[in-house]
Motif scaffolding. Sequence first.
Motif, short mmCIF file in Angstrom:
data_model
loop_
_atom_site.label_atom_id
_atom_site.label_comp_id
_atom_site.label_asym_id
_atom_site.label_seq_id
_atom_site.Cartn_x
_atom_site.Cartn_y
_atom_site.Cartn_z
N GLN A 26 40.54 3.27 82.05
CA GLN A 26 40.17 4.45 82.84
C GLN A 26 39.16 4.00 83.88
O GLN A 26 38.18 3.33 83.55
CB GLN A 26 39.55 5.49 81.89
CG GLN A 26 39.22 6.81 82.54
CD GLN A 26 40.48 7.59 82.92
OE1 GLN A 26 41.49 7.55 82.21
NE2 GLN A 26 40.44 8.26 84.06
N THR A 38 41.30 7.59 87.42
CA THR A 38 42.66 7.04 87.29
C THR A 38 42.80 6.21 86.03
O THR A 38 41.87 5.47 85.66
CB THR A 38 42.97 6.15 88.53
OG1 THR A 38 42.93 6.97 89.70
CG2 THR A 38 44.32 5.47 88.43
N ARG A 39 43.96 6.32 85.40
CA ARG A 39 44.27 5.44 84.26
C ARG A 39 45.25 4.38 84.77
O ARG A 39 46.31 4.70 85.31
CB ARG A 39 44.89 6.25 83.15
CG ARG A 39 44.74 5.61 81.81
CD ARG A 39 44.68 6.70 80.74
NE ARG A 39 44.81 6.12 79.42
CZ ARG A 39 45.89 6.28 78.67
NH1 ARG A 39 46.90 6.98 79.07
NH2 ARG A 39 45.92 5.71 77.47
N THR A 64 41.42 3.96 94.28
CA THR A 64 41.78 5.17 93.56
C THR A 64 41.19 6.39 94.27
O THR A 64 40.03 6.38 94.68
CB THR A 64 41.27 5.13 92.11
OG1 THR A 64 39.86 4.89 92.14
CG2 THR A 64 41.95 4.03 91.32
N THR A 123 48.08 7.79 85.26
CA THR A 123 47.22 8.95 85.04
C THR A 123 48.03 10.18 84.62
O THR A 123 47.59 10.97 83.77
CB THR A 123 46.46 9.29 86.35
OG1 THR A 123 45.96 8.09 86.91
CG2 THR A 123 45.31 10.26 86.09
N ASP A 124 49.20 10.33 85.19
CA ASP A 124 50.00 11.54 84.93
C ASP A 124 50.82 11.46 83.64
O ASP A 124 51.61 12.35 83.35
CB ASP A 124 50.92 11.82 86.12
CG ASP A 124 50.12 12.13 87.39
OD1 ASP A 124 48.99 12.67 87.25
OD2 ASP A 124 50.60 11.83 88.49
N ASP A 155 49.81 3.09 88.08
CA ASP A 155 49.01 4.30 87.89
C ASP A 155 49.72 5.20 86.89
O ASP A 155 50.76 5.77 87.19
CB ASP A 155 48.85 5.00 89.25
CG ASP A 155 47.98 6.26 89.14
OD1 ASP A 155 47.74 6.73 88.00
OD2 ASP A 155 47.56 6.77 90.19
#
Length: 371
Positions: free
Chosen positions: A254, A273-274, A269, A319-320, A317
């Motif tokens: 993260q 963001t992951r 980013t 994150t979602d 990415d």
Amino acid sequence: MDSLPATRIEIDLDALRHNFRLAGEYAAGRDLLAVVKADAYGHGAVRAAQTLAGEGAELFGVAHLGEAAPLRQAGIDRPILLFCGVRPGEEDQVLKLRLTPMLFDLGLAERLDGLAANAGIRQPVHLKIDTGMGRVGFRPEELPEVLERLRQLSHLELEGVVSHLALADERDNPFSEEQYACFRACLRQVREAGFSPRWVHLSNSAALYSRDFPECNLSRPGISLYGGLPGPGFADLDLRPVMHVRSSIAQLKQVPAGTGVSYGHRFTTGRPTRLAAVPVGYADGYSRRFSNCGEVLIRGCRMPVVGTVCMNWTLVDVTDLPEVAVGDRVTFLGRDGDALLRGSDLAAKIGTIDYELYCSLGSHNERVYEG
Ligand SMILES: *Cc1c(COP(=O)(O)O)cnc(C)c1O
């Protein structure tokens, strides 16, 4: 202990069989030469040829002599065409391995004729004519002289007459018909000179799936056997991808908004963001041009590649996709569940074609065969 490869390629032989059968339907009674050059476009020529021989491929096509020897060693007994001809010094091997060169050089014709005479055999060749590709082959205006010379070389057998299309991937381009008309005129000359070639062939995948050349009795599909689309107008064909490129997530982290990612910080980013780090890079055949524009499949979802692709690492990415975990499968090309990353779509992102993508990924990674 053997180490497990970070990246591996699954080759779906059932999909290969399916694509060959589809080619057979379009060939409508004509025979098929399966193109397995460049290690079957990165899919592994020996396994591909064995599988396709089982499906009824009449002939095989490779670029160079060095690609033909492993096929003979693996028991492939069908005729093998050498698309790039034969270089001086290779002639003995051509006879020994019973190979069939495409002929576009009279010097080679003479050397092969001499060897065949000594061996007491007739050496098959396919006469390559340049009807408009502008690459290799005799020009039509050279034919009278070429045919005259070939008539004197009684230990050669003119088993085939070949040409290659320059614009077949453009479905509606009339130039293919012009090339066919030129090819027919050449064929007439060949026959009038007293030859009766067993094989007459012009079509690559694109032509096989979009045109009918009644005088031809053989087609030479390559890319479509591997599930690649032969051009932009062919998306409706039921071609199944054969190559699936997999790796897995090595690290998740993260980071806050405003973090620079990978060499050159070419991505920053824009939100918390992951990031998933995946041990695949350009050393594995995954082009650096996918920096900031590639996509991969994780848990059946398309996820963006962010930052510069490194020699051994790519960042994604995720994150979602909050449920993602270390060890999750990452697909760089091919199918993951219902999701599909088509070679042609990916290739378009970096200004190339799926042919190059398959060759590059296929030649760098360990293959596992399924089906
Ligand atoms: C590579 C090649 C083919 C196969 O073309 P695809 O577009 O892959 O179907 C056919 N003929 C010749 C001479 C080739 O070099």
